[in-house]
Design a protein around this motif. Structure first.
Motif, short mmCIF file in Angstrom:
data_model
loop_
_atom_site.label_atom_id
_atom_site.label_comp_id
_atom_site.label_asym_id
_atom_site.label_seq_id
_atom_site.Cartn_x
_atom_site.Cartn_y
_atom_site.Cartn_z
N THR A 21 53.28 74.45 -31.63
CA THR A 21 51.91 74.95 -32.88
C THR A 21 51.93 73.83 -33.99
O THR A 21 50.83 73.29 -34.56
N LEU A 22 52.81 73.40 -34.51
CA LEU A 22 53.25 72.48 -35.50
C LEU A 22 52.68 71.18 -34.93
O LEU A 22 51.69 70.33 -35.60
N LYS A 23 52.71 69.98 -34.23
CA LYS A 23 52.19 69.76 -32.93
C LYS A 23 50.32 69.70 -32.94
O LYS A 23 49.81 68.63 -33.65
N ASN A 24 50.33 70.76 -32.86
CA ASN A 24 48.82 71.22 -32.68
C ASN A 24 48.13 70.84 -33.92
O ASN A 24 46.83 70.18 -34.36
N TRP A 25 48.20 71.59 -35.02
CA TRP A 25 48.04 71.43 -36.48
C TRP A 25 48.38 69.97 -36.86
O TRP A 25 47.81 69.65 -37.99
N GLU A 26 49.41 68.95 -36.24
CA GLU A 26 48.98 67.72 -37.31
C GLU A 26 47.95 66.75 -36.72
O GLU A 26 47.09 66.52 -36.91
N ARG A 27 47.83 67.48 -35.14
CA ARG A 27 46.55 66.58 -34.40
C ARG A 27 45.03 67.05 -35.21
O ARG A 27 44.33 66.41 -34.91
N ASP A 28 45.33 68.47 -34.97
CA ASP A 28 44.16 68.94 -36.02
C ASP A 28 43.74 68.50 -38.08
O ASP A 28 42.77 70.15 -38.09
N ASP A 29 44.58 68.07 -38.66
CA ASP A 29 44.52 67.36 -39.41
C ASP A 29 45.14 68.55 -40.10
O ASP A 29 44.28 68.94 -41.49
N ILE A 30 45.61 70.25 -40.04
CA ILE A 30 45.28 70.49 -41.06
C ILE A 30 47.00 71.37 -41.75
O ILE A 30 47.12 70.94 -42.71
N ILE A 31 48.62 69.82 -40.76
CA ILE A 31 49.81 69.53 -42.14
C ILE A 31 49.66 68.13 -41.28
O ILE A 31 50.02 67.60 -40.02
N HIS A 32 50.62 67.62 -41.94
CA HIS A 32 50.83 66.16 -41.93
C HIS A 32 52.29 65.96 -42.86
O HIS A 32 52.82 66.33 -43.79
N PRO A 33 53.26 65.38 -41.98
CA PRO A 33 54.93 64.88 -42.45
C PRO A 33 54.39 64.49 -43.97
O PRO A 33 53.50 63.36 -43.60
N TYR A 34 55.90 64.69 -44.29
CA TYR A 34 55.94 64.12 -45.52
C TYR A 34 56.12 62.45 -45.31
O TYR A 34 55.37 61.83 -46.36
N MET A 35 56.80 62.62 -43.93
CA MET A 35 57.08 60.68 -43.30
C MET A 35 57.59 60.36 -42.46
O MET A 35 58.49 61.66 -41.90
N ARG A 36 57.55 59.39 -42.04
CA ARG A 36 57.54 59.30 -40.48
C ARG A 36 59.54 58.10 -41.39
O ARG A 36 58.99 57.61 -41.77
N THR A 37 60.24 58.64 -40.21
CA THR A 37 61.56 57.44 -39.93
C THR A 37 61.17 56.21 -39.38
O THR A 37 59.94 55.95 -38.30
N PRO A 38 61.47 54.79 -39.71
CA PRO A 38 60.94 53.47 -38.29
C PRO A 38 61.31 53.95 -36.66
O PRO A 38 60.72 52.82 -36.66
N THR A 39 62.07 54.91 -36.56
CA THR A 39 62.15 55.60 -35.40
C THR A 39 60.94 56.41 -35.01
O THR A 39 61.30 57.27 -33.64
N GLY A 40 59.92 57.26 -36.03
CA GLY A 40 59.13 58.42 -35.48
C GLY A 40 59.33 59.30 -35.55
O GLY A 40 58.45 60.39 -35.21
N LYS A 41 60.33 59.56 -36.66
CA LYS A 41 61.16 61.48 -35.79
C LYS A 41 59.72 61.68 -37.69
O LYS A 41 59.65 60.76 -38.69
N ARG A 42 59.58 62.98 -38.10
CA ARG A 42 58.73 63.12 -38.29
C ARG A 42 59.37 64.26 -39.51
O ARG A 42 60.12 64.39 -39.04
N LEU A 43 59.68 64.30 -40.90
CA LEU A 43 60.15 64.72 -41.88
C LEU A 43 59.13 65.54 -42.73
O LEU A 43 58.21 64.66 -43.24
N TYR A 44 60.07 66.53 -43.56
CA TYR A 44 58.81 67.31 -44.09
C TYR A 44 60.12 67.82 -45.22
O TYR A 44 61.09 67.54 -45.01
N THR A 45 59.10 68.58 -46.05
CA THR A 45 60.06 68.21 -47.67
C THR A 45 59.99 70.79 -47.48
O THR A 45 59.23 70.94 -47.66
#
Length: 63
Positions: A21-45
């Motif tokens: 669901t989180l991935k779907n919400w990201e795709r649908d512009d509902i929520i976005h990670p705070y940042m991505r690491t250099p390896t692409g890991k999504r991080l939130y606060t």
């Protein structure tokens, strides 16, 4: 003060949704990670967790 970051799995669990669901919400512009690491890991606060509850959980209670 150091910010504490949550992984996608930790964030999804904290707000009570599945990782898919989180991935779907990201795709649908509902929520976005705070940042991505250099390896692409999504991080939130923790602030994003609190923001989610103030925005979306309050709406559910009002309905």
């Amino acid at each position: 003060m150091n910010e504490i970051f949550l992984t996608s799995t930790e964030f999804a669990k904290a707000i009570g949704i599945s990782l898919s669901t989180l991935k779907n919400w990201e795709r649908d512009d509902i929520i976005h990670p705070y940042m991505r690491t250099p390896t692409g890991k999504r991080l939130y606060t923790q602030a994003q967790v609190e923001s989610y509850f103030s925005k979306y959980r309050v709406k559910e209670a009002d309905e």
